[in-house]
Design an enzyme around this catalytic site. Structure first.
Site, PDB file in Angstrom:
ATOM      1  N   HIS A 126      30.808  61.894 -23.327  1.00 60.68           N
ATOM      2  CA  HIS A 126      29.545  61.518 -23.976  1.00 60.68           C
ATOM      3  C   HIS A 126      29.703  61.324 -25.496  1.00 60.68           C
ATOM      4  O   HIS A 126      29.194  60.364 -26.058  1.00 60.68           O
ATOM      5  CB  HIS A 126      28.476  62.577 -23.676  1.00 60.68           C
ATOM      6  CG  HIS A 126      27.082  62.047 -23.678  1.00 60.68           C
ATOM      7  ND1 HIS A 126      26.123  62.457 -22.788  1.00 60.68           N
ATOM      8  CD2 HIS A 126      26.479  61.140 -24.474  1.00 60.68           C
ATOM      9  CE1 HIS A 126      24.996  61.807 -23.038  1.00 60.68           C
ATOM     10  NE2 HIS A 126      25.178  61.011 -24.064  1.00 60.68           N
TER      11      HIS A 126
ATOM     12  N   LYS B 279      27.976  61.192 -17.454  1.00 64.12           N
ATOM     13  CA  LYS B 279      28.801  61.539 -18.622  1.00 64.12           C
ATOM     14  C   LYS B 279      29.002  63.050 -18.701  1.00 64.12           C
ATOM     15  O   LYS B 279      28.090  63.813 -18.359  1.00 64.12           O
ATOM     16  CB  LYS B 279      28.112  61.067 -19.917  1.00 64.12           C
ATOM     17  CG  LYS B 279      27.556  59.653 -19.842  1.00 64.12           C
ATOM     18  CD  LYS B 279      26.929  59.186 -21.133  1.00 64.12           C
ATOM     19  CE  LYS B 279      26.173  57.873 -20.930  1.00 64.12           C
ATOM     20  NZ  LYS B 279      24.766  58.025 -20.538  1.00 64.12           N
TER      21      LYS B 279
ATOM     22  N   TYR C 205      21.040  64.663 -19.717  1.00 65.25           N
ATOM     23  CA  TYR C 205      19.689  64.104 -19.552  1.00 65.25           C
ATOM     24  C   TYR C 205      18.864  64.942 -18.567  1.00 65.25           C
ATOM     25  O   TYR C 205      17.653  64.774 -18.482  1.00 65.25           O
ATOM     26  CB  TYR C 205      19.724  62.653 -19.053  1.00 65.25           C
ATOM     27  CG  TYR C 205      20.433  61.648 -19.935  1.00 65.25           C
ATOM     28  CD1 TYR C 205      20.832  61.968 -21.233  1.00 65.25           C
ATOM     29  CD2 TYR C 205      20.709  60.361 -19.480  1.00 65.25           C
ATOM     30  CE1 TYR C 205      21.498  61.040 -22.035  1.00 65.25           C
ATOM     31  CE2 TYR C 205      21.365  59.429 -20.272  1.00 65.25           C
ATOM     32  CZ  TYR C 205      21.770  59.786 -21.543  1.00 65.25           C
ATOM     33  OH  TYR C 205      22.432  58.859 -22.319  1.00 65.25           O
TER      34      TYR C 205
ATOM     35  N   ASP D  55      22.407  54.318 -15.608  1.00 65.46           N
ATOM     36  CA  ASP D  55      23.160  55.096 -16.592  1.00 65.46           C
ATOM     37  C   ASP D  55      22.457  56.423 -16.844  1.00 65.46           C
ATOM     38  O   ASP D  55      21.390  56.469 -17.452  1.00 65.46           O
ATOM     39  CB  ASP D  55      23.250  54.319 -17.910  1.00 65.46           C
ATOM     40  CG  ASP D  55      24.040  55.085 -18.965  1.00 65.46           C
ATOM     41  OD1 ASP D  55      25.277  54.999 -18.942  1.00 65.46           O
ATOM     42  OD2 ASP D  55      23.427  55.795 -19.785  1.00 65.46           O
TER      43      ASP D  55
HETATM   44  P1  NAD Z   1      16.202  51.381 -25.648  1.00 59.91           P
HETATM   45  O1  NAD Z   1      16.734  50.624 -26.800  1.00 59.91           O
HETATM   46  O2  NAD Z   1      16.527  50.970 -24.274  1.00 59.91           O
HETATM   47  O3  NAD Z   1      14.622  51.441 -25.843  1.00 59.91           O
HETATM   48  C1  NAD Z   1      13.789  52.076 -24.919  1.00 59.91           C
HETATM   49  C2  NAD Z   1      12.373  52.096 -25.444  1.00 59.91           C
HETATM   50  O4  NAD Z   1      11.979  50.786 -25.834  1.00 59.91           O
HETATM   51  C3  NAD Z   1      11.378  52.511 -24.368  1.00 59.91           C
HETATM   52  O5  NAD Z   1      11.222  53.891 -24.332  1.00 59.91           O
HETATM   53  C4  NAD Z   1      10.107  51.797 -24.787  1.00 59.91           C
HETATM   54  O6  NAD Z   1       9.459  52.534 -25.788  1.00 59.91           O
HETATM   55  C5  NAD Z   1      10.654  50.532 -25.413  1.00 59.91           C
HETATM   56  N1  NAD Z   1      10.692  49.383 -24.494  1.00 59.91           N
HETATM   57  C6  NAD Z   1      11.480  49.232 -23.390  1.00 59.91           C
HETATM   58  N2  NAD Z   1      11.270  48.024 -22.835  1.00 59.91           N
HETATM   59  C7  NAD Z   1      10.354  47.413 -23.592  1.00 59.91           C
HETATM   60  C8  NAD Z   1       9.732  46.146 -23.515  1.00 59.91           C
HETATM   61  N3  NAD Z   1      10.041  45.281 -22.551  1.00 59.91           N
HETATM   62  N4  NAD Z   1       8.813  45.832 -24.463  1.00 59.91           N
HETATM   63  C9  NAD Z   1       8.502  46.691 -25.439  1.00 59.91           C
HETATM   64  N5  NAD Z   1       9.060  47.905 -25.581  1.00 59.91           N
HETATM   65  C10 NAD Z   1       9.979  48.266 -24.654  1.00 59.91           C
HETATM   66  O7  NAD Z   1      16.563  52.916 -25.933  1.00 59.91           O
HETATM   67  P2  NAD Z   1      17.336  54.108 -25.238  1.00 59.91           P
HETATM   68  O8  NAD Z   1      16.610  54.663 -24.080  1.00 59.91           O
HETATM   69  O9  NAD Z   1      17.695  55.009 -26.357  1.00 59.91           O
HETATM   70  O10 NAD Z   1      18.717  53.461 -24.740  1.00 59.91           O
HETATM   71  C11 NAD Z   1      18.899  52.960 -23.426  1.00 59.91           C
HETATM   72  C12 NAD Z   1      19.848  53.816 -22.634  1.00 59.91           C
HETATM   73  O11 NAD Z   1      21.079  53.961 -23.324  1.00 59.91           O
HETATM   74  C13 NAD Z   1      19.379  55.271 -22.461  1.00 59.91           C
HETATM   75  O12 NAD Z   1      18.338  55.388 -21.520  1.00 59.91           O
HETATM   76  C14 NAD Z   1      20.671  55.922 -22.044  1.00 59.91           C
HETATM   77  O13 NAD Z   1      20.940  55.636 -20.683  1.00 59.91           O
HETATM   78  C15 NAD Z   1      21.656  55.220 -22.957  1.00 59.91           C
HETATM   79  N6  NAD Z   1      21.920  56.000 -24.184  1.00 59.91           N
HETATM   80  C16 NAD Z   1      23.162  56.551 -24.343  1.00 59.91           C
HETATM   81  C17 NAD Z   1      23.467  57.303 -25.461  1.00 59.91           C
HETATM   82  C18 NAD Z   1      24.829  57.849 -25.620  1.00 59.91           C
HETATM   83  O14 NAD Z   1      25.056  58.683 -26.518  1.00 59.91           O
HETATM   84  N7  NAD Z   1      25.783  57.456 -24.811  1.00 59.91           N
HETATM   85  C19 NAD Z   1      22.498  57.526 -26.458  1.00 59.91           C
HETATM   86  C20 NAD Z   1      21.238  56.950 -26.285  1.00 59.91           C
HETATM   87  C21 NAD Z   1      20.961  56.180 -25.159  1.00 59.91           C
END
Ligand code: NAD
Length: 277
Positions: free
Chosen positions: A109, A76, A51, A46
């Site tokens: 988005h 997106k 990004y 994704d």
């Molecule tokens: P997430 O909830 O996936 O959390 C990621 C963070 O959690 C990492 O940076 C790390 O600090 C921690 N983490 C990951 N795995 C872990 C583990 N096993 N143990 C402990 N800590 C851990 O947050 P995210 O990146 O905001 O969301 C995931 C994806 O969603 C994004 O990369 C993106 O692709 C998507 N996203 C989309 C939008 C949107 O507006 N459409 C907004 C935000 C994110």
């Protein structure tokens, strides 16, 4: 290697239920990070134009040797590109950066309702779908009122709505609305961005009970609810850990305890007003 189950979208396309999110992965690290994820067994990635890592992501896809039809790539259209012609141009630019001739899922988005362009934006995506340049189209951060308007004005019901969703923001009403319209719910920030959620005693205790980490418990919760989930990590061991979630199941007691964690509080912006500007 872990085999990730798929869900079937409302147009019959299969989408892996667990994918890899790359928000905040810099372009020059994206190739290595996405390659690690693909080696671990992820097949869905994704990304988004905003990004600024479509190039690095595309290089990892190309270098993986994995047949294109086994990969599922989401990108997106960003807010400033909303509108019919601008979306078509933004899509071409994304494809070029990704090094692909089609994407599997293209999303709006953010709705930016005050700008009044999401219907035109979506119509451009319908034409991309008709041309076979995308396999499915959908939205992100749409509230039910935005979806209602969209569905009333366009021909293709969105396949997906990707929204902020985790145990502290369970989005029960949105999920019910999506289910009613056969729209798949995809959880962004599924781990609550790794902030307080993974230290919540209930989550930690359920993990101990199953011999799993808090992150694995939270991902199993999304999967049990039938959601599509796209955790992000740049740490190879966590990238693998987040995929290793299919060997156990939460029981009713676990699900009830996790249901009680809902605070209805967003980590991200409010979709009714966010413009990104
Ligand atoms: P997430 O909830 O996936 O959390 C990621 C963070 O959690 C990492 O940076 C790390 O600090 C921690 N983490 C990951 N795995 C872990 C583990 N096993 N143990 C402990 N800590 C851990 O947050 P995210 O990146 O905001 O969301 C995931 C994806 O969603 C994004 O990369 C993106 O692709 C998507 N996203 C989309 C939008 C949107 O507006 N459409 C907004 C935000 C994110």
């Amino acid at each position: 290697m872990t085999k990730v189950p798929s869900i079937t979208l409302n147009n019959g396309v299969a989408m892996p239920q667990l994918g890899f999110g790359v928000w905040q992965v810099p372009d020059d690290e994206a190739t290595a990070t996405v390659s690690t994820a693909l080696e671990a067994g992820y097949r869905s990635v994704d990304t988004a134009a905003v990004y600024e890592n479509e190039k690095g992501t595309g290089r990892a896809l190309a270098g993986s040797g994995i047949p294109r039809e086994e990969l599922f790539v989401t990108t997106k259209v960003w807010n400033t590109d909303q509108g019919y012609d601008t979306t078509l141009r933004a899509f071409d630019a994304s494809l070029e950066r990704l090094g692909l001739d089609r994407v599997d899922l293209y999303l709006i988005h953010w709705p930016m309702p005050d700008a009044g362009r999401y219907v035109d934006t979506y119509r451009a995506m319908e034409s991309l779908l008709a041309d076979g340049r995308v396999r499915a189209i959908g939205v992100s951060n749409f509230l039910p009122e935005h979806l209602e308007r969209l569905i009333g004005e366009v021909g293709v019901v969105p396949a997906v709505n990707q929204i902020e969703l985790h145990p502290q923001l369970q989005q029960t009403d949105a999920r019910a609305f999506h289910a009613l319209h056969s729209i798949a719910t995809e959880s962004w920030s599924p781990l609550g961005q790794g902030r307080g959620l993974l230290e919540v005693p209930t989550v930690v205790a359920i993990g101990r009970k199953h011999g799993r980490t808090p992150a694995q418990v939270v991902l199993a919760w999304h999967l049990a609810l039938g959601l599509v989930v796209i955790p992000k990590s740049s740490t190879p061991s966590r990238i693998r850990e987040n995929l290793d979630v299919f060997g156990f199941e939460l029981d009713e007691e676990d699900m009830a305890a996790l249901a009680a964690l809902d605070e209805g509080r967003r980590l991200g912006p409010d979709p009714a007003t966010f413009t990104g500007l």
